[in-house]
Write an enzyme that holds these catalytic residues in place. Structure first.
Site, short mmCIF file in Angstrom:
data_model
loop_
_atom_site.label_atom_id
_atom_site.label_comp_id
_atom_site.label_asym_id
_atom_site.label_seq_id
_atom_site.Cartn_x
_atom_site.Cartn_y
_atom_site.Cartn_z
N GLY A 75 0.83 -1.19 0.00
CA GLY A 75 0.00 0.00 0.00
C GLY A 75 0.87 1.24 0.00
O GLY A 75 2.05 1.19 0.37
N CYS A 76 0.30 2.36 -0.42
CA CYS A 76 1.10 3.58 -0.52
C CYS A 76 1.50 4.10 0.86
O CYS A 76 2.65 4.48 1.08
CB CYS A 76 0.35 4.64 -1.32
SG CYS A 76 -1.33 4.94 -0.75
N TYR A 77 0.54 4.11 1.81
CA TYR A 77 0.89 4.57 3.16
C TYR A 77 1.95 3.67 3.79
O TYR A 77 2.92 4.17 4.37
CB TYR A 77 -0.35 4.60 4.06
CG TYR A 77 -1.35 5.67 3.71
CD1 TYR A 77 -1.03 7.02 3.75
CD2 TYR A 77 -2.67 5.35 3.38
CE1 TYR A 77 -1.97 8.01 3.45
CE2 TYR A 77 -3.61 6.32 3.09
CZ TYR A 77 -3.26 7.65 3.12
OH TYR A 77 -4.19 8.62 2.84
#
Lengths: 344, 344, 344, 344
Positions: D147-149
């Site tokens: 995921g980006c986070y």
């Protein structure tokens, strides 16, 4: 006095709520909706928690007529017409934000919007731009509030049109609008933040239906005109800046034209003409009912460039409605509308 | 091949760095500056840490000439002229982003920029718009890169101008630009984020100096013209959208005009003509060297509306420089410029 | 009653003008400045043309004292102190937006701001946050208006601090602010629109001077605390959202904590506690004096997350000043501050 | 080599197209979609006209397997699983952007996403973060892209977690993301430009499913952790800035910690550690596969504040996919990813 609103979930509706909450003479006693029936307004618009917790009711003209002296209709074209008719018959004053009663020509309406829903009511409707029709607005029960683009374009060109100073065969109106003008409930990919940000685009070039309002109103002032109008969406929320290009019939100086504008708008509480050498930015009007206008002439030519700015949701919509209400109901024309622009 | 850059701290300079870092044929071996001498480029532009840590040197044509085959000048008008002269005399190829060599008429230059710093060099300068001057660009040693607004306006109108299809007495060019066009180092309150955000404004209406470039280039193609040009700053960082309004001499259909555009730009690697019914948004070009053009005709009239978009820092500046470098140095014209637009 | 403003060119000043123009009990009779002396306010702030054309005078406490009942000082720290002293001696009520009188500890002040300019005045100064010090504000003549970040953080944590429910050794305050918080007249490259747009950055992590205000006020309510505070600038104009992270000493449910917040703020006209499951967005407060607070607990833990939002220029600055003025001058506390948030 | 993409209409898909068009070793030979079948990619993404006019086909693993060596899946969780299974069985290498194979614990997956669609494939999946799992990525056929986070948070804290220098009981991760992280095709009122602009809000505070990825990866490096994670949407298109707050077990200086970070990331082509006293802004990474990390310690305390930035669509999504492809397919790890950040 008691006021009702049909269509409170959109931007016209919520801005109307804000203005009316600050109006010294009225209170909101009826709010009609559809998908949001039974919710407090503050659930749809959480920023109003504790300020407007009134419940949304199913749209019902009888209830509204019974409980309200004036009724605002912030609905899609045609939707509100039966209720407007009923309200007028009951003697209520009506302020309509739709396009239904703006064009006096049924033909012009049908070119853009299809079958007209109530041609018999057109005779009593007044185009709700007090700067051009103040006395008629005072006398009517049905104010047809102008489109946001036409307000900016008509105010920009009215003094020139009235004086018949410009050629009418090539009149360019290039408008730049914040995206709130596209409304709150109609989604499109182009309004999705990542797409809308860092993006400017023209739409409906040469065929936008607001051009008919400009033609109608500028034509009423002087000679028949046909504007070439292209609106653009730019990455901001509120505000319209219109740049209008016209060709003067005879030589003139900016000072002469600005003097004419100053005279034309001398008694207007919401129109401000800029001094020579200054043009307004859209931000000047942000959060207020004000319109600012400036102009110049391309040196050595007869080409005049006029720039006008308004807040599309106030002078271009809800504020215009309140201004007409003030006139039609005998309040001070500026009541509830004196707020200074919000800066920055 | 080795490349040098004079003026690396501004947006033209940093975009040039980005493009040249990705160019297969060249490397940056010299960077000249003023206030930043002794710093690595990556201190001025921290996003380049580890990618371009070359030290900025005091601007010195001798060092640059010795170490570089080509030289880019991304400086204010007049500042770079002595160095450009020295570089040309030493047989180096020069790409100049200033306005000094764009206008072939000294008189036109002096109206906007004051005394011309090197009229004797004008004869060898070529206006760096390959779409109009490809062969001349190939043959010159001095490319005068166009202003960003002229690139968008000239590409929008060139096919009509060349065909002499439009009246030249009232030709409106209304441009909307991101604020990076105002540069990085010249500050003004209007560029301060809280003032610039939610703000659109016109500036230099009818008197912007870029209009002379449009007049020159469109006039060279066909008949003499005098455009009425108003640029606007809108709240975005990059991109220009130009809306041009012209009056056709004879009736035509959009399809006919689009066919002409398709022919005119048939072999152009960076110009894309939109299909009938579609106009480009500024975002189409974001981060790329591409230009998109669309048009329509106002129904029932001879008024044509053309919309073109570019990234003002690429096709409008640094990318145009690299494109000219490619031509002048015998590289593939698209080398280093094939990156697709960044979306969203 | 007559009001004067020292320092009208910044965002605190112009927002004060807007709020006071809409205040039913006062009028602006004096405006003091420096670089703008002799200009009408509407030249510095053109959006106020026709609404506030008063001339800026050279800052002169005697003139201000003679013509005004209350005086606002919207100046850099230390600059206004001599005038404030003079105004207090003349019996005028003073509202100070600088940091000079916020910290009761001279040592704390000196850590961040250097030598204290008037330690003898500290005893009469009251921290202008009515939610914590309403009675003291009523009784003082010198209101030290809080910083914008402290207002959002203190209101977010006050009920927990007062109840001594949280560990005080690791208390994280992470704030996100619009760029107007950086002021209008101090420029930096980071505020230049093309740099500020599409950019978020932390600054002064762990060392921002506003942390001392938070420590002071939260400590006064309960136990001594030392917050870990990091502010961030994000690409918007107005608004602060503060996310605070704390560790509860004992298990609790969100409903229990929200009940405590509801009690704590039960009579507050400008603080709204959100229902369980809802957190406010910064936009809720936009253009108003309102503060919205919501919270949750990370499931299965004692970690509480509180989110508060204010408009940094209103509840975080000018509105707080007007609220204190209302209390100190015996007006209705909400006079001039009842405007609903501007949406969108 | 030939590459196929399932799911090209979203932001992950279009960014993948851009990166792969610039990749020296591959070409796109298959694009699978659903609602857009039969259209050229350049109709969905008009900025790619003339660059990627390949037709979208109905998603069909057989066609893809036949024509491609590698397959990217940019689809909602669970949707692509049957096709991924088929591709793996046919010996194709798979890069999956969904959450299906990121969490090695089926229980953790089910808490957030419901029934796991293919627990038997988990054993061969590798978490596609080369900085932690380079060798495993090289060896696998199934890369589960993070995921980006998590990418931003894990890279920010990995050196501290590995060294077991921080308390694991209260670890705050506060992320600020551009709105493209919400995708292109899932609309919500909060992403409508007029609502999203001038708005920051937290969402899923303490319960966002990306926290499990952070816990898994940081736990694998050292001790088990449970982060307190709150993401925020801010009014920008691209980029994530993560501010992480941790408590050191023992005293340390920023220089000591930065030395550890420099060692940890010494050979990483895409991670840049900032010098002492500097923190990165989100913009540093804009348009590139780079990650920048800086940190400080609150003076007089053991509280460390780490800031990391990435472009959420590149290092946080499509670029990570290309990086894994390069490793898994024996290309240079940086191929197609060397583009410098786009500034401004």
């Amino acid at each position: 006095m008691n006021v009702g609103i049909f269509g409170v979930s959109g931007y016209g509706g919520v801005e109307l709520c804000r203005l009316l909450l600050g109006h010294p003479e009225v209170r909101i006693t009826y709010v009609g909706g559809h998908a949001t029936v039974g919710q407090p307004v503050s659930q749809i618009h959480p920023q109003l928690r504790g300020q407007l917790d009134l419940l949304v009711e199913a749209s019902d003209p009888k209830a509204a007529i019974e409980r309200c002296d004036f009724l605002f209709f912030s609905l899609e074209s045609k939707v509100g017409v039966p209720w407007i008719r009923e309200a007028l018959e009951a003697g209520r004053k009506v302020f309509d934000f739709s396009a239904d009663f703006r064009l006096s020509s049924v033909e012009a309406y049908q070119r853009h919007y299809g079958e007209h829903p109530a041609p018999d009511l057109l005779a009593q409707a007044v185009y709700g731009l007090p700067e051009l029709h103040r006395d008629a607005v005072r006398a009517t029960s049905l104010a047809a509030l102008p489109g946001c683009y036409p307000t900016s374009a008509i105010l920009a060109l009215a003094p020139l049109a009235q004086a018949r100073m410009i050629h009418t065969d090539f009149l360019v109106v290039d408008s730049k609008s914040g995206i709130s003008g596209a409304g709150r409930t109609k989604w499109a990919l182009n309004y999705h933040f990542p797409e809308a940000n860092e993006r400017v685009a023209a739409y409906s070039p040469g065929v936008h239906r607001h051009a008919s309002e400009m033609d109608q109103e500028l034509g009423l002032l002087g000679e028949p005109v046909s504007v070439t109008f292209t609106p653009h969406l730019i990455p901001m929320t509120r505000g319209i800046l219109t740049t209008a290009y016209a060709l003067l019939k005879e030589d003139a100086t900016p000072a002469e034209l600005l003097g004419r504008y100053a005279d034309f708008y001398a008694d207007e509480p919401f129109v401000e003409v800029m001094p020579e050498g200054e043009l307004p930015a859209s931000k000047y009007a942000h959060g207020s009912n004000r319109c600012f206008i400036g102009l110049t002439i391309q040196p050595g030519t007869r080409k005049v460039i006029v720039v006008s700015v308004i807040d599309n949701l106030i002078k271009g919509q809800a504020g215009a409605g309140v201004q007409c209400m003030n006139l039609m109901c005998g309040f001070d024309e500026t009541a509830g509308l004196t707020g200074a622009p919000v800066w920055p």
